[in-house]
Scaffold this motif. Structure first.
Motif, PDB file in Angstrom:
ATOM      1  N   HIS A 180      -3.190   0.445  -3.636  1.00  0.00           N
ATOM      2  CA  HIS A 180      -2.520  -0.963  -3.560  1.00  0.00           C
ATOM      3  C   HIS A 180      -1.647  -0.951  -4.957  1.00  0.00           C
ATOM      4  O   HIS A 180      -2.004  -0.800  -5.895  1.00  0.00           O
ATOM      5  CB  HIS A 180      -3.699  -2.200  -3.695  1.00  0.00           C
ATOM      6  N   THR A 181      -0.264  -1.435  -4.679  1.00  0.00           N
ATOM      7  CA  THR A 181       0.658  -1.286  -5.597  1.00  0.00           C
ATOM      8  C   THR A 181       0.458  -2.344  -6.849  1.00  0.00           C
ATOM      9  O   THR A 181       1.205  -2.061  -7.778  1.00  0.00           O
ATOM     10  CB  THR A 181       2.153  -1.021  -5.012  1.00  0.00           C
ATOM     11  N   MET A 219      -5.244   9.208 -13.238  1.00  0.00           N
ATOM     12  CA  MET A 219      -3.645   9.369 -13.326  1.00  0.00           C
ATOM     13  C   MET A 219      -3.196   9.621 -11.939  1.00  0.00           C
ATOM     14  O   MET A 219      -3.479  10.758 -11.473  1.00  0.00           O
ATOM     15  CB  MET A 219      -3.306  10.126 -14.569  1.00  0.00           C
ATOM     16  N   LEU A 220      -2.063   8.880 -11.610  1.00  0.00           N
ATOM     17  CA  LEU A 220      -1.710   8.940 -10.163  1.00  0.00           C
ATOM     18  C   LEU A 220      -0.235   9.102 -10.522  1.00  0.00           C
ATOM     19  O   LEU A 220       0.378   8.408 -11.436  1.00  0.00           O
ATOM     20  CB  LEU A 220      -2.144   7.980  -9.166  1.00  0.00           C
ATOM     21  N   SER A 221       0.765   9.499  -9.485  1.00  0.00           N
ATOM     22  CA  SER A 221       2.086   9.258  -9.486  1.00  0.00           C
ATOM     23  C   SER A 221       2.332   8.491  -8.090  1.00  0.00           C
ATOM     24  O   SER A 221       1.916   8.867  -7.013  1.00  0.00           O
ATOM     25  CB  SER A 221       2.966  10.875  -9.246  1.00  0.00           C
ATOM     26  N   VAL A 222       2.735   7.234  -8.169  1.00  0.00           N
ATOM     27  CA  VAL A 222       2.860   6.448  -7.154  1.00  0.00           C
ATOM     28  C   VAL A 222       4.385   5.869  -6.941  1.00  0.00           C
ATOM     29  O   VAL A 222       4.806   5.374  -8.009  1.00  0.00           O
ATOM     30  CB  VAL A 222       1.866   5.110  -7.336  1.00  0.00           C
ATOM     31  N   GLN A 223       4.906   6.155  -5.969  1.00  0.00           N
ATOM     32  CA  GLN A 223       6.169   5.986  -5.836  1.00  0.00           C
ATOM     33  C   GLN A 223       7.257   6.244  -6.829  1.00  0.00           C
ATOM     34  O   GLN A 223       8.048   5.470  -7.606  1.00  0.00           O
ATOM     35  CB  GLN A 223       6.698   4.338  -5.421  1.00  0.00           C
ATOM     36  N   VAL A 234      -5.279   4.393 -13.529  1.00  0.00           N
ATOM     37  CA  VAL A 234      -6.220   3.328 -13.007  1.00  0.00           C
ATOM     38  C   VAL A 234      -7.510   3.627 -13.727  1.00  0.00           C
ATOM     39  O   VAL A 234      -8.125   4.691 -13.459  1.00  0.00           O
ATOM     40  CB  VAL A 234      -6.506   3.563 -11.658  1.00  0.00           C
ATOM     41  N   PRO A 235      -8.104   2.520 -14.601  1.00  0.00           N
ATOM     42  CA  PRO A 235      -9.356   2.817 -14.974  1.00  0.00           C
ATOM     43  C   PRO A 235     -10.580   2.742 -13.779  1.00  0.00           C
ATOM     44  O   PRO A 235     -10.186   2.076 -13.029  1.00  0.00           O
ATOM     45  CB  PRO A 235      -9.649   1.269 -15.887  1.00  0.00           C
ATOM     46  N   ILE A 253       1.051  -1.278  -0.040  1.00  0.00           N
ATOM     47  CA  ILE A 253      -0.036  -0.017  -0.045  1.00  0.00           C
ATOM     48  C   ILE A 253       0.846   1.131   0.065  1.00  0.00           C
ATOM     49  O   ILE A 253       1.853   1.303   0.620  1.00  0.00           O
ATOM     50  CB  ILE A 253      -0.976  -0.019   1.318  1.00  0.00           C
ATOM     51  N   ALA A 254       0.468   2.066  -0.897  1.00  0.00           N
ATOM     52  CA  ALA A 254       1.428   3.385  -1.046  1.00  0.00           C
ATOM     53  C   ALA A 254       0.169   4.696  -1.257  1.00  0.00           C
ATOM     54  O   ALA A 254      -0.577   4.447  -1.452  1.00  0.00           O
ATOM     55  CB  ALA A 254       2.393   3.141  -2.426  1.00  0.00           C
ATOM     56  N   LEU A 255       0.924   5.752  -1.057  1.00  0.00           N
ATOM     57  CA  LEU A 255       0.213   6.943  -1.390  1.00  0.00           C
ATOM     58  C   LEU A 255       0.441   7.423  -2.738  1.00  0.00           C
ATOM     59  O   LEU A 255       1.667   7.453  -3.091  1.00  0.00           O
ATOM     60  CB  LEU A 255       0.390   7.993  -0.260  1.00  0.00           C
ATOM     61  N   GLY A 256      -0.619   7.618  -3.308  1.00  0.00           N
ATOM     62  CA  GLY A 256      -0.565   7.950  -4.619  1.00  0.00           C
ATOM     63  C   GLY A 256      -0.891   9.452  -4.792  1.00  0.00           C
ATOM     64  O   GLY A 256      -1.624  10.039  -3.807  1.00  0.00           O
ATOM     65  N   ILE A 257      -0.228  10.301  -5.509  1.00  0.00           N
ATOM     66  CA  ILE A 257      -0.535  11.751  -5.639  1.00  0.00           C
ATOM     67  C   ILE A 257      -1.438  11.820  -7.066  1.00  0.00           C
ATOM     68  O   ILE A 257      -1.085  11.467  -8.134  1.00  0.00           O
ATOM     69  CB  ILE A 257       0.548  12.839  -6.119  1.00  0.00           C
ATOM     70  N   ILE A 258      -2.722  12.240  -6.794  1.00  0.00           N
ATOM     71  CA  ILE A 258      -3.706  12.452  -8.065  1.00  0.00           C
ATOM     72  C   ILE A 258      -3.137  13.626  -8.951  1.00  0.00           C
ATOM     73  O   ILE A 258      -2.948  14.783  -8.506  1.00  0.00           O
ATOM     74  CB  ILE A 258      -5.051  12.797  -7.410  1.00  0.00           C
TER      75      ILE A 258
END
Length: 91
Positions: free
Chosen positions: A56-57, A21-25, A31-32, A7-12
């Motif tokens: 969830h990565t 669309m997110l920036s994750v790690q 993500v559809p 589990i990570a924090l994504g930036i919308i």
């Protein structure tokens, strides 16, 4: 909420009608979304004071919590990034 390694924090970055669309790690993730998920995410963004969302990565499941918004100033990960950027700017 305690995070495990999946589990990570994504930036919308962008919310559309059918995807987010997110920036994750450090990586861009798209993500559809179903129509219902898109509506829930739009509501989530309106309630939150920031653009962070747990994801969830592996499965890219989003965890939309309306009751307990994330406070960026209290998050250890973001405080570390902020502190390192302040040091870089001072050099």
């Amino acid at each position: 909420m305690l995070f495990n390694e999946k589990i990570a924090l994504g930036i919308i970055q962008q919310v559309g009608e059918e995807e987010v669309m997110l920036s994750v790690q450090g990586q861009n993730v798209t993500v559809p979304l179903s129509k219902e998920e898109a509506e829930e995410l739009h509501q989530y963004v309106q309630v939150q004071e920031n653009w962070l969302i747990p994801i969830h990565t592996e499965t890219h499941e989003l965890f939309l919590e309306h009751e307990d918004p994330w406070n960026e100033e209290d998050m250890e990960e973001l405080m570390e990034i902020s502190c390192s950027q302040e040091v870089s700017e001072d050099e």
